[in-house]
Design an enzyme around this catalytic site. Structure first.
Site, PDB file in Angstrom:
ATOM      1  N   LYS A  32       0.789  -1.246  -0.031  1.00  0.00           N
ATOM      2  CA  LYS A  32       0.054  -0.051   0.037  1.00  0.00           C
ATOM      3  C   LYS A  32       0.978   1.164  -0.081  1.00  0.00           C
ATOM      4  CE  LYS A  32      -2.466   0.977   3.971  1.00  0.00           C
ATOM      5  NZ  LYS A  32      -1.698   2.013   4.452  1.00  0.00           N
ATOM      6  N   ARG A 107      -9.754   4.096   8.961  1.00  0.00           N
ATOM      7  CA  ARG A 107      -9.566   2.604   9.399  1.00  0.00           C
ATOM      8  C   ARG A 107     -10.592   2.210  10.059  1.00  0.00           C
ATOM      9  NH1 ARG A 107      -3.289   1.419  11.162  1.00  0.00           N
ATOM     10  NH2 ARG A 107      -2.447   2.446   9.370  1.00  0.00           N
ATOM     11  N   ARG A 142       9.873 -12.465   4.424  1.00  0.00           N
ATOM     12  CA  ARG A 142      10.752 -11.141   4.620  1.00  0.00           C
ATOM     13  C   ARG A 142      11.854 -11.359   5.546  1.00  0.00           C
ATOM     14  NH1 ARG A 142       7.044  -5.752   4.764  1.00  0.00           N
ATOM     15  NH2 ARG A 142       6.730  -6.325   6.669  1.00  0.00           N
ATOM     16  N   ARG A 174      11.414 -10.347  11.556  1.00  0.00           N
ATOM     17  CA  ARG A 174      10.759  -9.273  12.368  1.00  0.00           C
ATOM     18  C   ARG A 174       9.416  -9.817  13.128  1.00  0.00           C
ATOM     19  NH1 ARG A 174       9.334  -3.795   9.454  1.00  0.00           N
ATOM     20  NH2 ARG A 174       7.376  -4.847   9.419  1.00  0.00           N
ATOM     21  N   ARG A 185      -2.906 -10.628  12.418  1.00  0.00           N
ATOM     22  CA  ARG A 185      -3.077  -9.212  11.819  1.00  0.00           C
ATOM     23  C   ARG A 185      -3.956  -9.141  10.615  1.00  0.00           C
ATOM     24  NH1 ARG A 185       2.900  -7.914  10.082  1.00  0.00           N
ATOM     25  NH2 ARG A 185       1.774  -5.979   9.215  1.00  0.00           N
TER      26      ARG A 185
HETATM   27  P1  AMP Z   1       1.039   2.953  10.417  1.00  0.00           P
HETATM   28  O1  AMP Z   1       2.505   3.741   9.928  1.00  0.00           O
HETATM   29  O2  AMP Z   1      -0.016   3.216   9.024  1.00  0.00           O
HETATM   30  O3  AMP Z   1       1.365   1.558  10.494  1.00  0.00           O
HETATM   31  O4  AMP Z   1       0.519   3.560  11.682  1.00  0.00           O
HETATM   32  C1  AMP Z   1       1.114   3.462  12.682  1.00  0.00           C
HETATM   33  C2  AMP Z   1       0.417   3.745  13.839  1.00  0.00           C
HETATM   34  O5  AMP Z   1      -0.355   4.831  14.084  1.00  0.00           O
HETATM   35  C3  AMP Z   1      -0.708   2.722  14.129  1.00  0.00           C
HETATM   36  O6  AMP Z   1      -0.347   1.585  14.620  1.00  0.00           O
HETATM   37  C4  AMP Z   1      -1.681   3.263  15.127  1.00  0.00           C
HETATM   38  O7  AMP Z   1      -1.447   3.265  16.422  1.00  0.00           O
HETATM   39  C5  AMP Z   1      -1.690   4.746  14.389  1.00  0.00           C
HETATM   40  N1  AMP Z   1      -2.705   5.256  13.376  1.00  0.00           N
HETATM   41  C6  AMP Z   1      -2.302   5.060  11.751  1.00  0.00           C
HETATM   42  N2  AMP Z   1      -3.548   5.518  11.354  1.00  0.00           N
HETATM   43  C7  AMP Z   1      -4.388   5.321  12.110  1.00  0.00           C
HETATM   44  C8  AMP Z   1      -5.912   5.683  12.059  1.00  0.00           C
HETATM   45  N3  AMP Z   1      -6.301   5.953  10.837  1.00  0.00           N
HETATM   46  N4  AMP Z   1      -6.695   5.498  13.375  1.00  0.00           N
HETATM   47  C9  AMP Z   1      -5.877   5.577  14.362  1.00  0.00           C
HETATM   48  N5  AMP Z   1      -4.667   5.401  14.532  1.00  0.00           N
HETATM   49  C10 AMP Z   1      -3.941   5.343  13.532  1.00  0.00           C
END
Ligand code: AMP
Length: 233
Positions: A32, A107, A142, A174, A185
């Protein structure tokens, strides 16, 4: 219209639904973030990654950042009221008007309902889909070296087996790429995202794209499907 020329129609002065606001959704392992960056470059609009916006706020150690960090450290979703403030900072009125590729938001159905936080309703929602089997294959295969060089057992193997080609260090998995963790997940992902996909499908905004294959082929498919969905030849 040529691939890459998708315009999403004329931009409404109010930043209404005609603005090129594109939401990108995809399972872990769907590529993505890579595709969001490529699509944004092709459309000439910013790539807004909510995770990056959050990490920037956390790094600034503002009150908002400190609060968001407590959730992110636990791997939990940050509450909507905080995300809203982060989005309002990241999606300025001009960005909302010109368009963007939004990665990591919404989300949940609740977040999707708050179109104001996104600067207006999206023009299209691209869903990069892969089978769970392919997601597991991509993520569980990975391997990382401690310096951050990434390999894949099948797609990009190291010539030195389980050692890094660049510095000879031992490659590791990881923790969140372990197969059983990946499967968990994916279950959580489907639980959260499927109602969102249904909603966008009902609204006629959903553009399904097969994310299997080489990144450049997927990028072309995304542009082709968006072009087809915009109604232009
Ligand atoms: P990501 O880089 O997309 O994996 O996001 C890292 C962290 O940011 C996630 O594990 C959440 O804690 C928070 N986060 C990212 N996007 C959202 C969202 N739309 N709503 C709530 N928390 C978010």
């Amino acid at each position: 219209m040529m691939p890459g020329m998708w315009s999403g129609g004329p931009t409404a002065p109010t930043g209404g639904p005609a603005a090129r606001r594109v939401v990108l959704l995809g399972a872990p392992g769907s590529g993505k973030s890579t595709q969001a960056a490529r699509l944004a470059a092709s459309l000439g609009v910013p790539h807004i990654a909510v995770g990056d916006l959050l990490r920037a706020v956390v790094a600034r150690r503002t009150a908002l950042g400190r609060e968001a960090a407590t959730f992110m450290e636990r791997g939990e979703l940050v509450p909507d009221r905080l995300i809203r403030d982060v989005l309002i900072e990241g999606i300025t009125p001009q960005v909302a008007l010109d368009g963007y590729v939004l990665d990591g938001y919404p989300r949940s159905v609740e977040q999707a309902t708050d179109t104001q936080a996104m600067g207006g309703p999206p023009r299209a929602v691209v869903h990069l889909w892969i089978t769970d089997q392919e997601a597991v294959r991509r993520l569980a295969g990975r391997r990382y070296c401690p310096e951050g060089h990434v390999y894949h057992l099948e797609d990009a193997p190291s010539r030195f087996g389980l050692r890094c080609e660049l510095d000879g260090s031992r490659l590791v998995v990881r923790p969140d790429d372990r197969e059983e963790v990946v499967r968990d997940r994916l279950v959580l992902y489907h639980r959260r995202i499927d109602p969102l996909l249904n909603r966008y499908a009902r609204e006629g905004l959903l553009v399904e794209v097969n994310a299997t294959g080489e990144p450049e082929d997927v990028a072309r498919r995304v542009l082709d499907e968006l072009t087809a969905a915009s109604g232009s030849p």
